[in-house]
Design an enzyme around this catalytic site. Structure first.
Site, mmCIF file in Angstrom:
data_model
loop_
_atom_site.group_PDB
_atom_site.id
_atom_site.type_symbol
_atom_site.label_atom_id
_atom_site.label_comp_id
_atom_site.label_asym_id
_atom_site.label_seq_id
_atom_site.Cartn_x
_atom_site.Cartn_y
_atom_site.Cartn_z
ATOM 1 C CD GLU A 1 -2.968 -1.103 2.282
ATOM 2 O OE1 GLU A 1 -3.878 -1.953 2.257
ATOM 3 O OE2 GLU A 1 -2.891 -0.204 3.145
ATOM 4 C CD GLU B 1 8.037 -9.673 -4.658
ATOM 5 O OE1 GLU B 1 7.476 -9.895 -3.579
ATOM 6 O OE2 GLU B 1 7.416 -9.560 -5.732
#
Length: 388
Positions: free
Chosen positions: A137, A367
């Site tokens: 987000e 990641e």
């Protein structure tokens, strides 16, 4: 006589004929369908995702390590070799495959209902449907537990509100695996991207990973049937397990960018003359090349060890963190060092090295940042969580 870096310790001897054959197929696909256009894609900040996905699907690269539903069911090592070859072309292309297979498809494959699997996985494996994975987000990158996206019940339906940022494939995706907070905790939803209330906006002006489609997802009163919820995805461990899958591919993929950079530097150093002889004959150049080759081989052996563990069902998340932290960090150092060997030509798009170096700056972050992986490893070593 020259020797390619990975031939120094004969890593091919560690692979089966099948693994090497798969590597050869992927290398040809990259040569035929990525290298001819990637410089233009990078310069224009656009990539033909759908056309490329169809070509990659023809050789079973989408969800290749999954079983059933049209997926190839390849080994973890074979998948790793594929990621290496894809990223030797460009990190953005490997990202397309990683997000499609290791994030979106894996989430549905592992946590979805039979109906969700039947609806999406065959089409995604064929490249006919593109997926994205909505976890990050705008205000919550490394801290997904604090996500603000909410899913509330309204009768038998779910209503989703919130936003996701830096989502690969989002602007062109047919389905998004969206993670949201519910009264029961974190849950995942398979969201058709044409659903009213879903808006995907492409992120422009990137200076890295430009041959990749990146977007922001806005969810405004998105109504979904109960069947959209991934029934087995409960809690933050579900999306984190998907990230582990994607991180494993990066362990291998980063080596591809490093290898391509080093091969380019070797070829350049052998033909570029200064002071009356090729720069490959100077001690400082050879020192750079030797150090880069050693780190590339060490990273390769680490990736292969983790791949063999994965194929035995013994790979743990912290072991993947070791691989992601080391291999991306060293790949970036290799690309930067190789850029110096090319001198001023190193910044030209005629050569791939600067593009690889810029891309790896993003791979270093997504990641899980290097700092997050250091903390994962630190927690394993000390038994103390230091994330807050």
């Amino acid at each position: 006589m020259t020797t390619r870096p990975l031939d120094l310790i004969d890593v091919d001897a560690l692979h089966s004929e099948e693994e090497l054959a798969i590597r050869g197929v992927v290398r040809r696909v990259v040569d035929d369908h990525v290298r001819p256009g990637v410089v233009e894609w990078y310069e224009q900040g656009r990539v033909p995702v759908r056309d490329l996905a169809l070509e990659l699907a023809k050789v079973g690269l989408l969800g290749m390590h999954l079983h059933g539903y049209g997926c190839a069911g390849a080994s973890a090592v074979a998948y790793g070799l594929a990621c290496l070859e894809l990223e030797a072309g460009d990190s953005g292309v490997r990202s397309l495959v990683s997000v499609q297979g290791s994030l979106a498809m894996f989430a549905i494959w592992k946590y979805g209902s039979d109906e969700q699997k039947d609806e999406w996985l065959p089409r995604m494996a064929a490249g006919e449907a593109i997926g994205c994975f909505g976890l990050t987000e705008p205000d919550h990158g490394s801290d997904p537990a604090s996500m603000k996206t909410r899913a509330r019940r309204d009768g038998d339906d779910w209503i989703l509100d919130g936003g996701k940022m830096w989502i690969t494939n989002a602007p062109v995706a047919d389905v998004g695996v969206i993670w949201a907070r519910t009264e029961e905790g974190i849950s995942g939803f398979a969201v058709p991207m044409h659903t009213p209330g879903v808006t995907a906006r492409e992120v422009h002006h990137k200076l890295s990973l430009r041959a990749s489609c990146t977007g922001e997802i806005v969810l405004d009163g998105v109504r979904l049937p109960a069947s959209a919820q991934l029934p087995l995805a409960r809690g933050l461990k579900a999306p984190l397990s998907c990230l582990t899958e994607a991180r494993y591919g990066i362990v291998w993929g980063a080596l591809g960018a490093a290898r391509d950079s080093l091969h380019t530097a070797l070829d350049y150093a052998g033909s570029r003359e200064q002071f009356g002889r090729p720069i490959a004959g100077f001690q400082l150049t050879q020192a750079k090349l030797a150090d880069a080759a050693v780190e590339l081989q060490k990273g390769y052996l680490l990736a292969l060890h983790l791949g063999r563990r994965a194929d035995r069902g013994e790979l743990s998340p912290e072991q993947v963190s070791v691989g992601k932290l080391n291999n991306v960090r060293e790949a970036l150092a290799i690309a930067r060092q190789c850029r110096t060997i090319l001198g001023a030509n190193g910044i030209s798009a005629e050569y791939p090295v600067m593009r690889h170096a810029a891309n790896l700056e993003t791979v270093l972050t997504y990641e899980g940042t290097s700092e997050i992986h250091q903390l994962v490893i630190g927690q394993k070593l000390t038994g103390i969580a230091a994330f807050a």
